[in-house]
Design a protein around this motif. Structure first.
Motif, PDB file in Angstrom:
ATOM      1  N   SER A   1       0.827  -1.208   0.000  1.00 36.82           N
ATOM      2  CA  SER A   1       0.000   0.000   0.000  1.00 36.82           C
ATOM      3  C   SER A   1       0.860   1.256   0.000  1.00 36.82           C
ATOM      4  O   SER A   1       0.603   2.208  -0.742  1.00 36.82           O
ATOM      5  CB  SER A   1      -0.922  -0.014   1.228  1.00 36.82           C
ATOM      6  OG  SER A   1      -1.664   1.182   1.317  1.00 36.82           O
ATOM      7  N   ASP A   2       1.897   1.245   0.819  1.00 39.53           N
ATOM      8  CA  ASP A   2       2.792   2.408   0.870  1.00 39.53           C
ATOM      9  C   ASP A   2       3.536   2.603  -0.454  1.00 39.53           C
ATOM     10  O   ASP A   2       3.715   3.736  -0.927  1.00 39.53           O
ATOM     11  CB  ASP A   2       3.801   2.241   2.007  1.00 39.53           C
ATOM     12  CG  ASP A   2       3.151   2.325   3.382  1.00 39.53           C
ATOM     13  OD1 ASP A   2       2.009   2.820   3.478  1.00 39.53           O
ATOM     14  OD2 ASP A   2       3.778   1.869   4.364  1.00 39.53           O
ATOM     15  N   LEU A   3       3.969   1.498  -1.062  1.00 40.50           N
ATOM     16  CA  LEU A   3       4.736   1.581  -2.304  1.00 40.50           C
ATOM     17  C   LEU A   3       3.893   2.085  -3.471  1.00 40.50           C
ATOM     18  O   LEU A   3       4.412   2.757  -4.369  1.00 40.50           O
ATOM     19  CB  LEU A   3       5.320   0.209  -2.656  1.00 40.50           C
ATOM     20  CG  LEU A   3       6.501  -0.278  -1.815  1.00 40.50           C
ATOM     21  CD1 LEU A   3       6.787  -1.744  -2.107  1.00 40.50           C
ATOM     22  CD2 LEU A   3       7.743   0.562  -2.108  1.00 40.50           C
ATOM     23  N   THR A   4       2.613   1.756  -3.481  1.00 40.64           N
ATOM     24  CA  THR A   4       1.746   2.102  -4.611  1.00 40.64           C
ATOM     25  C   THR A   4       0.827   3.289  -4.342  1.00 40.64           C
ATOM     26  O   THR A   4       0.038   3.665  -5.206  1.00 40.64           O
ATOM     27  CB  THR A   4       0.891   0.885  -5.017  1.00 40.64           C
ATOM     28  OG1 THR A   4       0.150   0.423  -3.870  1.00 40.64           O
ATOM     29  CG2 THR A   4       1.759  -0.240  -5.542  1.00 40.64           C
ATOM     30  N   GLY A   5       0.922   3.873  -3.163  1.00 41.61           N
ATOM     31  CA  GLY A   5       0.107   5.040  -2.844  1.00 41.61           C
ATOM     32  C   GLY A   5      -1.375   4.752  -2.738  1.00 41.61           C
ATOM     33  O   GLY A   5      -2.214   5.594  -3.089  1.00 41.61           O
ATOM     34  N   CYS A   6      -1.725   3.567  -2.232  1.00 39.72           N
ATOM     35  CA  CYS A   6      -3.138   3.208  -2.100  1.00 39.72           C
ATOM     36  C   CYS A   6      -3.790   3.995  -0.964  1.00 39.72           C
ATOM     37  O   CYS A   6      -3.155   4.279   0.056  1.00 39.72           O
ATOM     38  CB  CYS A   6      -3.286   1.716  -1.838  1.00 39.72           C
ATOM     39  SG  CYS A   6      -2.926   0.706  -3.286  1.00 39.72           S
ATOM     40  N   THR A   7      -5.040   4.301  -1.168  1.00 40.83           N
ATOM     41  CA  THR A   7      -5.792   5.008  -0.126  1.00 40.83           C
ATOM     42  C   THR A   7      -6.760   4.083   0.605  1.00 40.83           C
ATOM     43  O   THR A   7      -7.294   4.449   1.646  1.00 40.83           O
ATOM     44  CB  THR A   7      -6.606   6.160  -0.745  1.00 40.83           C
ATOM     45  OG1 THR A   7      -7.519   5.625  -1.720  1.00 40.83           O
ATOM     46  CG2 THR A   7      -5.686   7.170  -1.417  1.00 40.83           C
ATOM     47  N   GLN A   8      -6.989   2.898   0.054  1.00 39.25           N
ATOM     48  CA  GLN A   8      -7.978   2.006   0.653  1.00 39.25           C
ATOM     49  C   GLN A   8      -7.670   0.563   0.288  1.00 39.25           C
ATOM     50  O   GLN A   8      -7.326   0.255  -0.847  1.00 39.25           O
ATOM     51  CB  GLN A   8      -9.370   2.375   0.142  1.00 39.25           C
ATOM     52  CG  GLN A   8     -10.501   1.521   0.642  1.00 39.25           C
ATOM     53  CD  GLN A   8     -11.830   2.003   0.091  1.00 39.25           C
ATOM     54  OE1 GLN A   8     -12.136   3.198   0.077  1.00 39.25           O
ATOM     55  NE2 GLN A   8     -12.642   1.078  -0.390  1.00 39.25           N
TER      56      GLN A   8
END
Length: 411
Positions: free
Chosen positions: A85-92
């Motif tokens: 999530s941190d690597l891909t900039g996920c919000t959810q």
């Protein structure tokens, strides 16, 4: 590409049937060489060295109501999802097939992620919501008593939704963001811990067709429940191979616990006779009710203490047949005399399990790569604890060497 350096082969030493399995040589070596590695970057999980029932890497509130196997799984997959999530900039994060919500709770209340949980069983969703409340109360108490033990930061409660996800139809609920109206659209990460049968395929298809979904972390299970055709093969490359078809028996065998069975063989456990008893039960079922195929016979406890006719009677009852049917005891005893040969046959069949699973998972990875995405298979769980231990990780932008950091243990 996924790591494919092989796996640790089982041994039949210590069991009377071991000699019957000799001579497999080249075929066994080939099966081992072609299967993906099932060994993660660690050996026996250190989290259970002090107490085999409690992970030292989870605080007490997150261990409550959770068996050791599941403790290991939610921690390892949750930490991988957090990194991804941190690597891909996920919000959810969307947890599909979330069950009682153990993974969702750890990701949200333990790791600070925004999590939506989708589960088709309303009873399980209600149970998950009850456990959320229970955990929040426990965390509040712990924070008051031991402020340094509770992770500081955002504490997002998972959002549970009763929702079936189809492998062929777009699920709009899955794509709805949790943010307030007017905010930017969500960047979603889909995950599923042992998403059964077609549900894992549904995750892949939503990842491919939905621009909102930018990352995927899927651990599959129950390959025998895949729709045929439709859910295998998915990739053009596998579909083009002659003889790529996988009948039910091979897909079902790929779900067995290879490492656990190897240990049982090594110890020559009396419970191994279950395979012979089950085979005898199958012959009786087919004689009585030929149209009844693949009946689900749930585990019968303490099989090694039963006579074969007692086991057959219990098995008949479990599949809805009359347990008082007259039995041919001589025939059953003749079946029981073949126990060593049945164990040897089952052992040889099980050697193919990692290879069959490799073919299914390789098909999924190639399916994603053929559409221009980036995918890799990583052995994330200890196979002794969790036999279905390979996670399919996919992104829509290249991560390069960052893929290899996803499976490493956090300090």
């Amino acid at each position: 590409m996924a790591r494919s350096t092989g796996w640790t082969e089982p041994t039949t030493a210590g069991h009377p049937a071991a000699g019957d399995a000799e001579g497999r040589g080249g075929n066994e070596s080939t099966a081992c060489a072609l299967a993906f590695t099932r060994t993660p970057g660690f050996h026996t999980p250190s989290e259970f060295l002090e107490n085999p029932s409690q992970s030292s890497r989870l605080t007490a509130p997150f261990r409550k109501h959770v068996k050791p196997k599941k403790q290991h799984e939610i921690r390892r997959l949750g930490e991988l999802v957090k990194k991804l999530s941190d690597l891909t900039g996920c919000t959810q994060v969307v947890d599909v097939g979330s069950g009682q919500g153990h993974l969702s709770r750890f990701m949200s209340l333990g790791l600070g992620l925004m999590v939506k949980s989708l589960e088709g069983n309303q009873r399980l969703v209600k149970r998950a919501q009850h456990l959320d409340q229970e955990l929040l109360k426990a965390l509040d108490k712990m924070e008051k008593r031991h402020p340094k033990m509770v992770q500081r930061g955002p504490r997002h409660r998972p959002h549970h939704v009763v929702q079936w996800v189809s492998p062929t139809t777009l699920c709009e609920e899955l794509l709805l963001p949790l943010e307030r109206p007017g905010q930017s659209s969500a960047r979603l990460l889909l995950t599923g811990l042992h998403a059964c049968g077609d549900l894992s395929v549904a995750l892949l298809r939503h990842f491919c067709c939905c621009p909102e979904v930018v990352a995927l972390a899927s651990v599959g299970c129950c390959y025998m429940k895949l729709s045929d055709p439709g859910s295998y093969p998915l990739s053009q490359w596998i579909a083009g191979l002659p003889g790529h078809e996988l009948p039910y028996r091979l897909r079902e065998g790929a779900c067995h616990a290879l490492e656990d069975y190897a240990e049982r063989l090594h110890k020559a456990e009396p419970g191994l006779q279950t395979h012979c008893f089950r085979a005898a039960l199958e012959t009786v079922i087919r004689q009585v009710c030929p149209e009844l195929r693949r009946p689900g016979v749930q585990g019968i406890p303490r099989v090694h203490e039963l006579k074969i006719e007692e086991y057959v009677k219990q098995g008949l009852k479990r599949v809805g047949l009359d347990p008082q049917l007259p039995l041919d005891l001589a025939a059953l005893q003749a079946h029981q005399a073949q126990e060593n040969r049945v164990v040897a046959f089952f052992s040889l069949a099980l050697l193919l399990a990692p290879l069959v699973e490799t073919l299914i998972l390789l098909d999924r990875m190639l399916y994603l790569q053929e559409q221009g995405f980036y995918a890799e298979l990583l052995p994330i769980f200890s196979p002794e604890l969790s036999p279905r231990n390979l996670v399919l990780v996919a992104t829509k932008t290249p991560l390069g060497q960052a893929f290899s950091t996803l499976e490493t243990e956090d300090n």
